[in-house]
Design an enzyme around this catalytic site. Structure first.
Site, PDB file in Angstrom:
ATOM      1  N   ARG A  56       0.847  -1.217   0.000  1.00 44.23           N
ATOM      2  CA  ARG A  56       0.000   0.000   0.000  1.00 44.23           C
ATOM      3  C   ARG A  56       0.871   1.252   0.000  1.00 44.23           C
ATOM      4  O   ARG A  56       0.539   2.260  -0.621  1.00 44.23           O
ATOM      5  CB  ARG A  56      -0.938  -0.018   1.213  1.00 44.23           C
ATOM      6  CG  ARG A  56      -2.014  -1.081   1.143  1.00 44.23           C
ATOM      7  CD  ARG A  56      -2.928  -1.017   2.344  1.00 44.23           C
ATOM      8  NE  ARG A  56      -3.674   0.250   2.374  1.00 44.23           N
ATOM      9  CZ  ARG A  56      -4.282   0.709   3.478  1.00 44.23           C
ATOM     10  NH1 ARG A  56      -4.188   0.036   4.614  1.00 44.23           N
ATOM     11  NH2 ARG A  56      -4.954   1.833   3.454  1.00 44.23           N
ATOM     12  N   ASP A  91      -2.973   7.734   3.414  1.00 40.94           N
ATOM     13  CA  ASP A  91      -2.145   8.263   2.324  1.00 40.94           C
ATOM     14  C   ASP A  91      -1.846   9.732   2.608  1.00 40.94           C
ATOM     15  O   ASP A  91      -2.424  10.335   3.519  1.00 40.94           O
ATOM     16  CB  ASP A  91      -2.872   8.094   0.965  1.00 40.94           C
ATOM     17  CG  ASP A  91      -4.168   8.912   0.879  1.00 40.94           C
ATOM     18  OD1 ASP A  91      -5.242   8.312   0.672  1.00 40.94           O
ATOM     19  OD2 ASP A  91      -4.121  10.151   1.035  1.00 40.94           O
ATOM     20  N   HIS A 106      -6.192   7.832  11.699  1.00 37.66           N
ATOM     21  CA  HIS A 106      -5.798   6.419  11.608  1.00 37.66           C
ATOM     22  C   HIS A 106      -4.328   6.262  11.272  1.00 37.66           C
ATOM     23  O   HIS A 106      -3.897   5.200  10.823  1.00 37.66           O
ATOM     24  CB  HIS A 106      -6.656   5.695  10.561  1.00 37.66           C
ATOM     25  CG  HIS A 106      -8.086   5.573  10.998  1.00 37.66           C
ATOM     26  ND1 HIS A 106      -9.094   5.242  10.128  1.00 37.66           N
ATOM     27  CD2 HIS A 106      -8.683   5.767  12.207  1.00 37.66           C
ATOM     28  CE1 HIS A 106     -10.242   5.210  10.789  1.00 37.66           C
ATOM     29  NE2 HIS A 106     -10.019   5.532  12.047  1.00 37.66           N
ATOM     30  N   CYS A 117      10.302   1.236  21.996  1.00 37.53           N
ATOM     31  CA  CYS A 117      10.597   2.525  22.672  1.00 37.53           C
ATOM     32  C   CYS A 117       9.654   3.645  22.262  1.00 37.53           C
ATOM     33  O   CYS A 117       9.756   4.771  22.782  1.00 37.53           O
ATOM     34  CB  CYS A 117      12.055   2.928  22.393  1.00 37.53           C
ATOM     35  SG  CYS A 117      12.339   3.541  20.720  1.00 37.53           S
ATOM     36  N   SER A 174     -17.833   5.584   4.209  1.00 36.28           N
ATOM     37  CA  SER A 174     -19.049   4.756   4.329  1.00 36.28           C
ATOM     38  C   SER A 174     -19.696   4.915   5.701  1.00 36.28           C
ATOM     39  O   SER A 174     -20.780   4.397   5.954  1.00 36.28           O
ATOM     40  CB  SER A 174     -18.702   3.277   4.102  1.00 36.28           C
ATOM     41  OG  SER A 174     -17.808   2.840   5.133  1.00 36.28           O
ATOM     42  N   ASN A 198     -20.646  12.089  -1.310  1.00 39.46           N
ATOM     43  CA  ASN A 198     -20.269  10.685  -1.367  1.00 39.46           C
ATOM     44  C   ASN A 198     -20.794  10.035  -2.651  1.00 39.46           C
ATOM     45  O   ASN A 198     -21.811  10.477  -3.190  1.00 39.46           O
ATOM     46  CB  ASN A 198     -20.830   9.944  -0.136  1.00 39.46           C
ATOM     47  CG  ASN A 198     -19.949   8.787   0.287  1.00 39.46           C
ATOM     48  OD1 ASN A 198     -18.743   8.953   0.501  1.00 39.46           O
ATOM     49  ND2 ASN A 198     -20.533   7.597   0.368  1.00 39.46           N
ATOM     50  N   GLU A 200     -22.071   7.049  -2.961  1.00 35.80           N
ATOM     51  CA  GLU A 200     -23.339   6.347  -2.682  1.00 35.80           C
ATOM     52  C   GLU A 200     -23.827   6.732  -1.295  1.00 35.80           C
ATOM     53  O   GLU A 200     -23.049   7.245  -0.492  1.00 35.80           O
ATOM     54  CB  GLU A 200     -23.090   4.820  -2.699  1.00 35.80           C
ATOM     55  CG  GLU A 200     -22.657   4.267  -4.021  1.00 35.80           C
ATOM     56  CD  GLU A 200     -21.857   2.961  -3.848  1.00 35.80           C
ATOM     57  OE1 GLU A 200     -21.524   2.346  -4.860  1.00 35.80           O
ATOM     58  OE2 GLU A 200     -21.545   2.594  -2.684  1.00 35.80           O
TER      59      GLU A 200
HETATM   60  N1  APR Z   1     -16.034   9.705  -4.799  1.00 41.44           N
HETATM   61  C1  APR Z   1     -16.710   9.832  -3.621  1.00 41.44           C
HETATM   62  N2  APR Z   1     -16.966   8.799  -2.787  1.00 41.44           N
HETATM   63  C2  APR Z   1     -16.512   7.585  -3.168  1.00 41.44           C
HETATM   64  C3  APR Z   1     -15.806   7.373  -4.376  1.00 41.44           C
HETATM   65  C4  APR Z   1     -15.574   8.500  -5.199  1.00 41.44           C
HETATM   66  N3  APR Z   1     -14.911   8.403  -6.361  1.00 41.44           N
HETATM   67  N4  APR Z   1     -15.512   6.034  -4.465  1.00 41.44           N
HETATM   68  C5  APR Z   1     -16.012   5.457  -3.360  1.00 41.44           C
HETATM   69  N5  APR Z   1     -16.622   6.370  -2.578  1.00 41.44           N
HETATM   70  C6  APR Z   1     -17.295   6.174  -1.293  1.00 41.44           C
HETATM   71  C7  APR Z   1     -18.054   4.872  -1.198  1.00 41.44           C
HETATM   72  O1  APR Z   1     -19.389   5.044  -1.630  1.00 41.44           O
HETATM   73  C8  APR Z   1     -17.978   4.574   0.308  1.00 41.44           C
HETATM   74  O2  APR Z   1     -19.077   5.166   0.980  1.00 41.44           O
HETATM   75  O3  APR Z   1     -16.280   6.126  -0.317  1.00 41.44           O
HETATM   76  C9  APR Z   1     -16.688   5.281   0.753  1.00 41.44           C
HETATM   77  C10 APR Z   1     -15.564   4.312   1.072  1.00 41.44           C
HETATM   78  O4  APR Z   1     -15.949   3.579   2.193  1.00 41.44           O
HETATM   79  P1  APR Z   1     -14.896   2.595   2.868  1.00 41.44           P
HETATM   80  O5  APR Z   1     -14.269   1.761   1.829  1.00 41.44           O
HETATM   81  O6  APR Z   1     -15.596   1.943   4.035  1.00 41.44           O
HETATM   82  O7  APR Z   1     -13.735   3.560   3.411  1.00 41.44           O
HETATM   83  P2  APR Z   1     -13.757   4.446   4.718  1.00 41.44           P
HETATM   84  O8  APR Z   1     -15.144   4.928   5.025  1.00 41.44           O
HETATM   85  O9  APR Z   1     -12.701   5.479   4.581  1.00 41.44           O
HETATM   86  O10 APR Z   1     -13.303   3.392   5.864  1.00 41.44           O
HETATM   87  C11 APR Z   1     -13.109   3.911   7.161  1.00 41.44           C
HETATM   88  O11 APR Z   1     -12.314   1.761   7.897  1.00 41.44           O
HETATM   89  O12 APR Z   1     -11.080  -0.117   7.513  1.00 41.44           O
HETATM   90  C12 APR Z   1     -11.078   1.091   8.159  1.00 41.44           C
HETATM   91  O13 APR Z   1      -9.171   2.274   8.751  1.00 41.44           O
HETATM   92  C13 APR Z   1      -9.974   1.964   7.657  1.00 41.44           C
HETATM   93  O14 APR Z   1      -9.945   4.359   7.518  1.00 41.44           O
HETATM   94  C14 APR Z   1     -10.681   3.201   7.143  1.00 41.44           C
HETATM   95  C15 APR Z   1     -12.013   3.139   7.842  1.00 41.44           C
END
Ligand code: APR
Length: 232
Positions: A56, A91, A106, A117, A174, A198, A200
């Protein structure tokens, strides 16, 4: 509308080519969380975890910020009040876009942490169980990211910012992982206006005053342009 507080998730980096976690084909469909994102998993098989994060780290190092990251950095530069970016992402694309003071709740892929340490240093591209700590020389390096079951970073500062927010925005998450997913409730409870941008609907969409659906590279520049227009 003085203080703006923004929470971002993996969705804001999706169009930079970095995978999200829970979308189809996401990271959690390729790896078991308990194997690569928990202290127990690291104790069981540190080599697997180091290989997961090294891959990653290499991918993230090649990614470039997209129009959404750039728009948020522009908002920070041009907005009349404070703009605080809180991210769940590990990132460095917000910083690469020019954003400042980003709070990585995170942790960061670019960081290494010594479990002996507590020393932190820039992670080598390929970290292994043999990677030694530059401070105490023990071979006890781990990625400086927050795993499930661990306490996120900067929580007190984050909660203070959310309490002070006039506008709280959530972009590309999400809403399935706490405490990040609960921040909108904190913001709404103290009277902030809340907006979700978002791709979705999320687990927390109904908590927002305004919800816009679409890719971040379209929604975020339009939202920032609207905020920066004189009529706001
Ligand atoms: N533009 C806007 N939203 C997007 C796009 C895009 N191009 N592509 C995906 N998404 C949205 C999806 O609809 C989803 O709701 O981004 C969200 C990604 O959700 P996750 O994959 O669950 O990521 P995230 O919410 O950041 O996860 C939170 O979970 O596993 C842990 O530590 C990890 O920081 C992470 C945390």
């Amino acid at each position: 509308m003085r203080k703006i507080v923004i929470l971002t998730g993996a969705g804001i980096s999706a169009e930079s080519g970095l995978g999200t976690f829970r979308d189809d084909g996401g990271l959690w469909s390729q790896h078991r969380i308990e194997d690569v994102a928990t202290p127990e998993g690291f104790a069981r098989d540190p080599d697997l975890v180091h290989r997961f994060y090294s891959a990653r780290r290499t991918q993230a190092a090649k990614a470039v910020p997209n129009a959404a990251h750039l728009a948020l950095a522009e908002l920070q530069r041009r907005w009349s009040g404070p703009v605080v970016i809180i991210t769940q992402n590990v990132d460095a694309l917000h910083e690469a876009a020019g954003a400042e003071g980003v709070l990585h709740m995170h942790g960061v892929l670019a960081g290494a942490l010594c479990t002996a340490c507590g020393h932190r240093w820039p992670a080598p591209a390929e970290m292994t169980p043999q990677t030694t700590c530059p401070a105490c020389t023990a071979a006890t390096a781990r990625p400086d990211v927050v795993w499930f079951g661990e306490i996120p970073y900067h929580l007190e500062e984050i909660l203070t910012h959310v309490q002070e927010a006039d506008l709280f925005a959530s972009i590309g998450t999400s809403g399935q992982v706490h405490p990040a997913a609960g921040l909108v409730q904190e913001a709404a409870a103290q009277g902030a206006q809340t907006v979700e941008l978002n791709l979705e609907p999320s687990e927390i969409s109904r908590a927002f005053d305004i919800r816009r659906l679409g890719p971040a590279t379209e929604l975020v520049p339009a939202w920032v342009a609207q905020l920066l227009r004189p009529e706001g």
